[in-house]
Design a protein around this motif. Structure first.
Motif, PDB file in Angstrom:
ATOM      1  N   ASN A   1       0.831  -1.215   0.000  1.00  0.00           N
ATOM      2  CA  ASN A   1       0.000   0.000   0.000  1.00  0.00           C
ATOM      3  C   ASN A   1       0.863   1.262   0.000  1.00  0.00           C
ATOM      4  N   LEU A   2       1.923   1.223  -0.855  1.00  0.00           N
ATOM      5  CA  LEU A   2       2.844   2.351  -1.060  1.00  0.00           C
ATOM      6  C   LEU A   2       3.641   2.700   0.185  1.00  0.00           C
ATOM      7  N   ASN A   3       3.856   1.729   1.047  1.00  0.00           N
ATOM      8  CA  ASN A   3       4.689   1.946   2.233  1.00  0.00           C
ATOM      9  C   ASN A   3       6.157   1.851   1.783  1.00  0.00           C
ATOM     10  N   VAL A   4       6.807   2.997   1.629  1.00  0.00           N
ATOM     11  CA  VAL A   4       8.150   3.045   1.050  1.00  0.00           C
ATOM     12  C   VAL A   4       9.162   2.337   1.959  1.00  0.00           C
ATOM     13  N   ALA A   5       9.067   2.554   3.253  1.00  0.00           N
ATOM     14  CA  ALA A   5      10.022   1.937   4.172  1.00  0.00           C
ATOM     15  C   ALA A   5       9.908   0.409   4.147  1.00  0.00           C
ATOM     16  N   GLU A   6       8.677  -0.100   4.172  1.00  0.00           N
ATOM     17  CA  GLU A   6       8.482  -1.545   4.158  1.00  0.00           C
ATOM     18  C   GLU A   6       8.926  -2.156   2.823  1.00  0.00           C
ATOM     19  N   THR A   7       8.623  -1.427   1.725  1.00  0.00           N
ATOM     20  CA  THR A   7       9.038  -1.926   0.406  1.00  0.00           C
ATOM     21  C   THR A   7      10.558  -1.992   0.313  1.00  0.00           C
ATOM     22  N   ALA A   8      11.254  -0.946   0.822  1.00  0.00           N
ATOM     23  CA  ALA A   8      12.712  -0.932   0.788  1.00  0.00           C
ATOM     24  C   ALA A   8      13.285  -2.085   1.617  1.00  0.00           C
ATOM     25  N   ARG A   9      12.622  -2.385   2.726  1.00  0.00           N
ATOM     26  CA  ARG A   9      13.102  -3.491   3.564  1.00  0.00           C
ATOM     27  C   ARG A   9      12.946  -4.822   2.858  1.00  0.00           C
ATOM     28  N   ARG A  10      11.796  -5.026   2.222  1.00  0.00           N
ATOM     29  CA  ARG A  10      11.561  -6.303   1.534  1.00  0.00           C
ATOM     30  C   ARG A  10      12.508  -6.498   0.351  1.00  0.00           C
ATOM     31  N   LEU A  11      12.781  -5.419  -0.362  1.00  0.00           N
ATOM     32  CA  LEU A  11      13.613  -5.531  -1.565  1.00  0.00           C
ATOM     33  C   LEU A  11      15.092  -5.304  -1.266  1.00  0.00           C
ATOM     34  N   HIS A  12      15.397  -5.002   0.008  1.00  0.00           N
ATOM     35  CA  HIS A  12      16.790  -4.767   0.415  1.00  0.00           C
ATOM     36  C   HIS A  12      17.401  -3.588  -0.361  1.00  0.00           C
ATOM     37  N   PHE A  13      16.609  -2.522  -0.504  1.00  0.00           N
ATOM     38  CA  PHE A  13      17.066  -1.286  -1.153  1.00  0.00           C
ATOM     39  C   PHE A  13      17.308  -0.222  -0.090  1.00  0.00           C
ATOM     40  N   HIS A  14      18.170   0.707  -0.456  1.00  0.00           N
ATOM     41  CA  HIS A  14      18.279   1.920   0.361  1.00  0.00           C
ATOM     42  C   HIS A  14      17.033   2.760   0.101  1.00  0.00           C
ATOM     43  N   TYR A  15      16.640   3.524   1.086  1.00  0.00           N
ATOM     44  CA  TYR A  15      15.421   4.350   0.984  1.00  0.00           C
ATOM     45  C   TYR A  15      15.500   5.276  -0.227  1.00  0.00           C
ATOM     46  N   ASN A  16      16.646   5.942  -0.412  1.00  0.00           N
ATOM     47  CA  ASN A  16      16.776   6.894  -1.529  1.00  0.00           C
ATOM     48  C   ASN A  16      16.756   6.182  -2.878  1.00  0.00           C
ATOM     49  N   THR A  17      17.320   4.947  -2.904  1.00  0.00           N
ATOM     50  CA  THR A  17      17.275   4.174  -4.149  1.00  0.00           C
ATOM     51  C   THR A  17      15.836   3.876  -4.536  1.00  0.00           C
ATOM     52  N   LEU A  18      15.010   3.511  -3.545  1.00  0.00           N
ATOM     53  CA  LEU A  18      13.614   3.218  -3.835  1.00  0.00           C
ATOM     54  C   LEU A  18      12.879   4.484  -4.280  1.00  0.00           C
ATOM     55  N   ARG A  19      13.183   5.651  -3.670  1.00  0.00           N
ATOM     56  CA  ARG A  19      12.524   6.898  -4.098  1.00  0.00           C
ATOM     57  C   ARG A  19      12.867   7.179  -5.564  1.00  0.00           C
ATOM     58  N   TYR A  20      14.095   6.898  -5.946  1.00  0.00           N
ATOM     59  CA  TYR A  20      14.503   7.103  -7.341  1.00  0.00           C
ATOM     60  C   TYR A  20      13.707   6.170  -8.258  1.00  0.00           C
ATOM     61  N   ARG A  21      13.543   4.916  -7.841  1.00  0.00           N
ATOM     62  CA  ARG A  21      12.818   3.953  -8.671  1.00  0.00           C
ATOM     63  C   ARG A  21      11.344   4.346  -8.794  1.00  0.00           C
ATOM     64  N   ILE A  22      10.749   4.860  -7.712  1.00  0.00           N
ATOM     65  CA  ILE A  22       9.354   5.294  -7.786  1.00  0.00           C
ATOM     66  C   ILE A  22       9.201   6.413  -8.814  1.00  0.00           C
ATOM     67  N   GLY A  23      10.134   7.335  -8.817  1.00  0.00           N
ATOM     68  CA  GLY A  23      10.083   8.403  -9.815  1.00  0.00           C
ATOM     69  C   GLY A  23      10.176   7.856 -11.230  1.00  0.00           C
TER      70      GLY A  23
END
Length: 552
Positions: A499-521
């Protein structure tokens, strides 16, 4: 002592007496064994008199050869080779008179006879060959008559079992009584269907069959379960274990196994066991025919119940009780459907057998029936359907590489709602099996309540429209051709699941938070502003679900 016999190439049984028994007749009371004591069990089936030096061209197996030595009087050196030549041709023994033409036997001949276990018999000079021939042949004929009479008695007893409608229990009891041994009827799966004989001997026999398992090869002689090439026991001795195949119309239905701890099973007994195997084949095929008719009635009735054509609740419950089924309680319907690309003709029977056995173990009052490409089971709602499906799958996949998918319905109420509820439950189970296969591939196990939106997607028959929807919604992410796009699609899927939870998604995919923000963009540049548009998120979720469904 039972008469030694052998199975001739014509299939007839030729009886004889052992060399040791020959020495016991009155005309040979003064005869003496010179050598070859270990061969006293050799079988004598005929007698011959040596009148010419080239006797080897005229001898036959299992003969007792009588001679005065006259043909060898001028060539005593040939005696050394005679024993080996006669033994090679399968003769039972050589009986000779000494003193008139041959004074003594060479030491080499005696040693060779002991080594080969070929009896050499010294005949008394005052006994005529005609007396020996008459008495020994009379014994052979009397023995043959006794054995044939015993075989006829066994034949009548076994025929009576068939005429009286007896089963495998009666067959094993009859044979055990005739032969005084432990006897078991074993099916093709290695299970003992019936056994008779002394209880302690039956216990040993059952344990031997259990160790051998279904892979044991039926044969005559030696130990049950060894290779078909017979290992004959020493001449004149019986066997401890014997197994003969039960075959009907070219199909192997198991074997009849006999056990005697004293090793008293003779070749003549094997003939009786073979007759018993023939009767067992008749019993098995008769029972299979009865089972086939009963199975058809059960399957037709269950099909009527599942399609709502079986009548009212009371009529359904009454007929179900006649089959041993309890359909008045809350139940669950399971459908096991063979996966495509398998050999349905060879697999369907094993599918029905596996599911029938599994249902009997988990719910003795459950209903089960097989159809052209599926098996339907109706079990109590309290049954562990997941475990039942695993048990059936385990037994099925051990025997064939073909797979099947299983669907489970919601629990269905009891008798009051049976006519309406069971057809709905059957439809649920069938839908779960087919959609589960689309989601998880062959061998899937799915519950109707777990299908969710996939139930609706499976109703869309126009697969081209579904493909177009996926391409329009996901754009370049719809294809697996580009590894980066496939990786981005995985990121999108986890984002929507959380449900667009960025922190949880980053944890599951083992991404850094900023990396995931870049991918969302990057995803929003490809797909649109899905983080702000709930309708777009719904479309993206549906498109990803469609991609998960195999065969779309």
């Amino acid at each position: 002592m039972e008469p030694p016999v052998r199975l001739a190439s014509t299939g007839t049984i030729i009886h004889g007496v052992s060399v040791g028994e020959v020495l016991g007749v009155s005309t040979l009371a003064q005869a003496r064994l010179i050598a070859g004591e270990s061969g006293l069990g050799r079988v004598v089936q005929r007698l011959n008199v040596m009148e010419v030096p080239d006797i080897l061209a005229w001898v036959k197996p299992h003969e007792l050869l009588l001679t005065t030595g006259y043909p060898l009087r001028n060539t005593p050196q040939s005696l050394g080779r005679l024993v080996a030549d006669l033994d090679e041709r399968g003769l039972a023994a050589l009986a000779i008179k000494l003193g008139r033409y041959v004074d003594e036997l060479p030491g080499e001949m005696v040693e060779q006879a002991d080594r080969l276990g070929f009896p050499l018999i010294l005949l008394p000079n005052d006994v005529g060959f005609d007396d020996i021939l008459n008495q020994v042949l009379t014994d052979i004929l009397n023995r043959q008559a006794a054995v044939l009479a015993r075989a006829e008695e066994a034949h009548r007893a076994l025929v009576q079992v068939v005429l009286a409608g007896g089963g495998l229990d009666e067959v094993t009891e009859g044979v055990a009584g005739l032969l005084d041994v432990a006897v078991a009827a074993v099916d093709g799966g290695g299970r003992v269907r019936a056994a008779a004989g002394p209880p302690d001997h039956v216990t040993v026999l059952r344990e031997s069959i259990r160790r051998e398992g279904p892979a044991a090869t039926a044969h005559c002689g030696g130990r049950a379960g060894t290779t078909p090439a017979r290992r004959e026991p020493p001449a004149g001795r019986g066997r401890t274990f014997v197994a003969v195949p039960v075959v009907a119309a070219g199909h192997h239905h198991g074997r009849i196994v006999a056990y005697s701890p004293s090793g008293s099973i003779r070749d003549s007994d094997i003939g009786i066991l073979e007759r018993a195997a023939t009767v067992a084949a008749l019993v098995v095929t008769r029972q299979e025919a009865v089972n086939a008719v009963e199975s058809k009635y059960r399957a037709d009735f269950l099909r009527d119940v599942l399609t709502g054509r079986a009548g009212g609740a009371e009529r359904v419950a009454t007929r179900a009780r006649a089959f041993g089924w309890d359909l008045e309680r809350p139940v669950t319907v399971l459908v096991a459907e063979l996966d495509p690309d398998g050999d349905e003709r060879s697999a369907q029977d094993r599918l029905v057998t596996g599911w029938t056995a599994a249902v009997r173990r988990h719910d003795p009052h459950g209903a089960v029936a097989g159809y052209s490409h599926e098996v339907v089971a109706v079990v109590g709602a309290a049954a562990d359907t997941a475990r039942l499906a695993r048990d059936a799958a385990s037994a099925f996949t051990e025997a064939t590489p073909v797979t099947f998918s299983t669907g489970t319905s919601r629990p269905c109420p009891g008798a009051d709602a049976l006519p309406d509820a069971l057809p709905d439950a059957y439809a649920q189970a069938l839908k779960a099996a087919r959609v589960g296969r689309q989601l998880h591939g062959p061998g899937a196990v799915a519950h109707f309540d777990q299908l969710g939106v996939y139930r609706l997607l499976s109703l869309v028959n126009d697969t081209e429209e579904l493909h177009a929807f996926v391409r329009e919604t996901l754009g370049p992410l719809a294809s697996d051709d580009d590894a980066e796009h496939a990786d981005l699609r995985r990121t999108l899927q986890v984002l929507l699941e959380t449900n667009l939870n960025v922190a949880e998604t980053a944890r599951r995919l083992h991404f850094h938070y900023n990396t995931l923000r870049y991918r969302i963009g990057k995803l929003e540049r490809l797909l649109g502003r899905f983080t702000d548009d709930p309708h777009l998120r719904l479309n993206l979720t549906l498109a990803l679900h469609v991609l998960r469904m195999r065969g779309i």
